[in-house]
Design a protein around this motif. Structure first.
Motif, mmCIF file in Angstrom:
data_model
loop_
_atom_site.group_PDB
_atom_site.id
_atom_site.type_symbol
_atom_site.label_atom_id
_atom_site.label_comp_id
_atom_site.label_asym_id
_atom_site.label_seq_id
_atom_site.Cartn_x
_atom_site.Cartn_y
_atom_site.Cartn_z
ATOM 1 N N ALA A 1 9.721 6.815 -11.067
ATOM 2 C CA ALA A 1 8.627 7.564 -10.456
ATOM 3 C C ALA A 1 7.570 7.924 -11.498
ATOM 4 O O ALA A 1 6.367 7.859 -11.232
ATOM 5 N N GLU B 1 5.548 4.828 -12.249
ATOM 6 C CA GLU B 1 4.628 4.487 -11.166
ATOM 7 C C GLU B 1 3.382 5.350 -11.183
ATOM 8 O O GLU B 1 2.319 4.931 -10.746
ATOM 9 N N ARG B 2 3.544 6.551 -11.649
ATOM 10 C CA ARG B 2 2.386 7.440 -11.689
ATOM 11 C C ARG B 2 1.615 7.287 -12.988
ATOM 12 O O ARG B 2 0.802 8.140 -13.337
ATOM 13 N N ASP C 1 -2.151 10.880 -1.436
ATOM 14 C CA ASP C 1 -1.564 9.811 -2.225
ATOM 15 C C ASP C 1 -2.237 9.783 -3.587
ATOM 16 O O ASP C 1 -3.060 8.936 -3.894
ATOM 17 N N GLY C 2 -1.871 10.759 -4.388
ATOM 18 C CA GLY C 2 -2.383 10.781 -5.750
ATOM 19 C C GLY C 2 -3.727 11.470 -5.859
ATOM 20 O O GLY C 2 -4.210 11.710 -6.956
ATOM 21 N N ALA D 1 6.929 -2.758 -5.892
ATOM 22 C CA ALA D 1 5.895 -1.760 -5.630
ATOM 23 C C ALA D 1 6.298 -0.938 -4.409
ATOM 24 O O ALA D 1 6.475 -1.466 -3.318
ATOM 25 N N ILE D 2 6.511 0.321 -4.660
ATOM 26 C CA ILE D 2 6.967 1.177 -3.581
ATOM 27 C C ILE D 2 5.807 2.024 -3.088
ATOM 28 O O ILE D 2 5.769 2.433 -1.938
ATOM 29 N N GLY D 3 4.859 2.235 -3.959
ATOM 30 C CA GLY D 3 3.768 3.124 -3.595
ATOM 31 C C GLY D 3 4.046 4.489 -4.170
ATOM 32 O O GLY D 3 5.179 4.967 -4.124
ATOM 33 N N ALA D 4 3.024 5.062 -4.756
ATOM 34 C CA ALA D 4 3.203 6.365 -5.366
ATOM 35 C C ALA D 4 3.672 7.346 -4.305
ATOM 36 O O ALA D 4 3.465 7.158 -3.109
#
Lengths: 558, 209
Positions: free
Chosen positions: B93, B96-97, B203-204, A472-475
């Motif tokens: 990426a 993750e999103r 952050d999103g 988990a890197i973080g968005a």
């Protein structure tokens, strides 16, 4: 325009991997050692009582394999060297009328008929003809087995009702034999060996063919047949003949114990298999077919539209071929032959097995449009991949996208179209690889045509995969775009100064160190930074930790 | 819903009034401020959207991340096609999103318009993104028709200088970087709303300034 000639290319796989045909295949008794005198007591008739075997015996196979259409009316003979003497294997009717007989030396035959035309025997061609016949027989039953050198067996109990009874079935099988180019003698019996023995017996034209429908009549029907039809070893036959035993019935009446002692357990087992006391499993032929067709246009083709027009009937023949076998193909190669032997190859691979001529023709047209022809085309050849069973799907009621209608066949069609024009490697999907190196953390995957389960399961799976695969890197800490090869960034001030990329860069986050991969010679040791460029794009850059400490641009946040 | 017959009549999707947003099926953009300004309250489900950016990578893709995640999670999910992207889409990426990777289809081509038309018109894609720097109005017209045929959201990325050219696209947006986010200006929309919206990529989350 010339109608394309089609030839079906067959590959067979008879022995080895095919499953035994008989139901009681594994119940063969182990042969007792030669010293043990007591044979097994006569076993009861085996359970596979429902079988009915149709044997095809090809007496003229050696002739049919090497001779052409009109040869039967000419004095023609097939010869084979036996102990350095050329001997006649089989002769045409015209030669036979002049006294040329099988087994005769060629010199003697030429004395009888000086105009005799000879052909060398070709056992490979005989085998090929037998296999073609077996493939044609697949029309009648799924249980076809080869009986080399000159027989084919069909299990037809279930086919009788479908093909209109024994007479109609036999007529159709005979017609199939003629189409393949040979003639067969047919016999029906409840056991394979009995059917073969019945077919091998030469009978006059008027005599009724050997047909035994029920096991109770089998021994009685076999009794008058000569023992030679069983193809026992020659010395066994000789010794039996000296005892006055020439017919099958006489052999069956001999006491079992003495018979086994004198002639071996294997011979006794042959008799048991003949009457069905012991199972006689057969290996089913599994034809591995490909489609191969070659067409020669009457004039040389130079343009793509002309080629497409010429290939259209060939593709329709392909569709017909596939429909009759309920098969489909996964790949098709089109070979364009040029003058002088040069060949241009166009290979199509389908996203899912294809069988219809129109879409295949469309794809082939797209591929041909992208191909440059070096020279005019003198012949076209189509070679398919191996056939796979066709999987038919029911049509959906809803259009895609409405009321939850599925994507249907559009998805593979789209991939095929794009690939046909752009090439295989230009269309791909993505998947994750558990890796820390950014360039190794993903790879190209085959686009997934058939979706699994529901979206919920998939999302959970992909989320789980993402969670387990990537720490988990973080968005927002990884860019959406990655450069396939990192772009070196100049550092105007030199030394440890920040690099420039279209102006100075402003550091937002970092460093994040990625140092891994020592195991495969592509180890990396990098410090990654998130920076904002002069043009306000967010970039992902890194600096090598090893000398010369160069800077690279690796990603764009998009 | 009002019982007023006129109001009910005006709800009809085939009826388009000059200054009001017609009812057309849309996907939420994931940014409430942007939803509020777009006709129908989001990206059109079938239609061509032009995104004009001064250069690739200014934040235009992050603008689309919420809708791509939403579309790839549908049941049944059609494909999301990426046609001639300028760089490699970075799979970790995307995952993750929340964008399902098994629904992504990447197409590398020197002829993005042809591939885009195939992807849009086939009905196999939920959305198709194309990076086509040189595209004429005629080409865009074909794409717009293809989106209607395949009921697909088509997004074409072009350079900011293309804003002067006429376009048949249903929606035209100019995206420029602005602080930590982007400024989105509506150049053309059905319903005629204009204006600029500032979106911030935290952050999103997106905030309106």
């Amino acid at each position: 325009m010339v109608v394309p000639k089609s030839a079906e290319d067959l590959e067979f796989e008879a022995a080895g991997r095919g499953s035994p045909v008989g139901a009681a295949a594994l119940r063969r008794p182990t042969p007792s050692p030669a010293c043990s005198p007591a044979p097994a007591p006569a076993p009861a008739l085996s359970a596979e009582a429902g079988e009915l075997w149709l044997a095809l015996h090809l007496p003229t196979l050696a002739f049919d394999a090497v001779c052409r259409e009109g040869d039967a009316s000419q004095p023609v003979a097939v010869v084979e060297p036996v102990r350095r003497v050329q001997r006649i294997v089989i002769a045409s009717r015209a030669a036979h009328a002049r006294g040329v007989a099988p087994g005769m030396a060629l010199a003697a035959a030429l004395t009888l008929e000086p105009r005799l035309d000879t052909r060398n025997r070709d056992t490979g061609a005989e085998r090929a003809l037998l296999e073609r016949l077996a493939a044609a027989a697949g029309e009648f039953t799924s249980r076809v087995s080869l009986e080399p050198p000159d027989g084919v067996l069909l299990e037809v109990r279930g086919s009788l009702a479908l093909f209109g009874g024994v007479d109609a079935l036999c007529a159709q099988v005979s017609a199939a034999c003629r189409r393949v180019g040979t003639r067969a003698r047919l016999a029906l019996a409840p056991t394979p060996l009995a059917a073969l023995a019945g077919a091998r017996v030469s009978r006059g034209r008027a005599a009724a063919p050997f047909r035994v429908m029920h096991r109770a009549q089998l021994v009685g029907a076999l009794a008058p047949l000569p023992l030679a039809t069983l193809r026992l070893p020659q010395d066994t036959l000789g010794r039996l003949a000296k005892m006055g035993v020439n017919g099958i019935g006489a052999a069956l009446r001999l006491p079992r114990a003495g018979f086994a002692r004198r002639f071996g357990h294997e011979t006794l087992a042959t008799l048991d298999r003949l009457v069905g006391r012991e199972a006689a499993p057969r290996r089913a032929v599994v034809p591995r077919e490909r489609y191969r067709a070659r067409g020669e246009p009457s004039y040389e083709l130079t343009s793509q539209p002309a080629l497409v027009a010429f290939l259209a009937p060939m593709l329709e023949a392909l569709e017909d071929f596939l429909r009759r076998r309920q098969g489909s193909i996964t790949a098709l190669e089109c070979r364009l032959h040029h003058r002088g032997g040069a060949v241009t190859r166009c290979r199509l691979r389908f996203a899912q097995p294809a069988f219809a001529a129109a879409p295949i023709g469309f794809l082939l047209g797209e591929r041909l449009a992208a191909t440059t022809l070096a020279a005019p085309v003198t012949a076209c050849e189509l070679v398919s991949s191996r056939l796979v069973p066709r999987r038919s799907a029911s049509a959906t009621l809803w259009q895609p996208g409405e009321h939850g209608g599925g994507p249907g066949s559009e998805a593979p069609e789209l991939i095929e179209r794009l690939r046909a024009r752009l090439g295989e490697e230009s269309v791909y999907g993505l998947c994750l690889v558990p890796e820390h190196r950014p360039e190794a953390a993903w790879r190209i995957a085959e686009p997934l045509v058939h979706r699994n389960a529901g979206a919920g399961a998939r999302q959970a799976a992909s989320a789980g995969a993402a969670a387990s695969a990537v720490p988990a890197i973080g968005a927002d800490r990884r860019p959406l775009w990655l450069l396939s090869t990192p772009l070196p960034l100049p550092s105007p001030a030199g030394g440890n100064a920040w690099p420039h990329y279209e102006g100075p860069l402003e550091k937002l986050a970092g460093p994040e160190r990625i140092e891994t991969g020592w195991w495969d010679d592509r180890d990396v040791a990098r410090d990654y930074y998130v920076v904002r460029s002069g043009a306000a794009a967010l970039l992902w850059i890194y600096r090598e930790r090893r000398p010369p400490h160069a800077w690279f641009l690796h990603g764009v946040f998009g | 819903m009002s019982d007023d017959p006129l109001a009910r009549l005006l709800q009809h999707p085939a009826l388009w009034r000059g200054r009001s947003a017609a009812q057309l099926p849309t996907w939420s953009t994931g940014f409430p401020a942007l939803d509020a300004s777009l006709p129908g309250g989001g990206w059109p489900r079938a239609g061509l959207v032009e995104l004009l950016t001064p250069r690739p990578g200014v934040g235009e893709l992050r603008l689309l991340v919420p809708v791509l995640a939403q579309l790839s999670g549908l049941t049944p999910a059609r494909w999301l096609a990426w046609i001639a992207p300028p760089f490699e889409p970075f799979a970790p990426a995307l995952a993750e999103r929340g964008i399902a990777l098994d629904r992504q289809l990447i197409v590398r081509t020197a002829a993005p318009l042809w591939a885009m038309e195939q992807a849009l018109g086939s009905g196999a894609c939920e959305a198709a993104l194309a990076w086509a720097p040189r595209v004429r109005a005629r080409g865009l017209r074909r794409l717009q028709l293809a989106t209607e045929r395949g009921r697909t959201l088509g997004i074409v990325f072009r350079e900011a200088s293309a804003a002067r050219e006429p376009s048949p696209a249903a929606l035209r947006l100019a995206v420029v970087p602005h602080g930590g986010g982007v400024e989105v200006s509506l150049l053309k929309s059905r319903g005629g709303a204009r204006g600029a919206i500032h979106l911030q990529f935290g952050d999103g989350r997106a905030e309106e300034r």
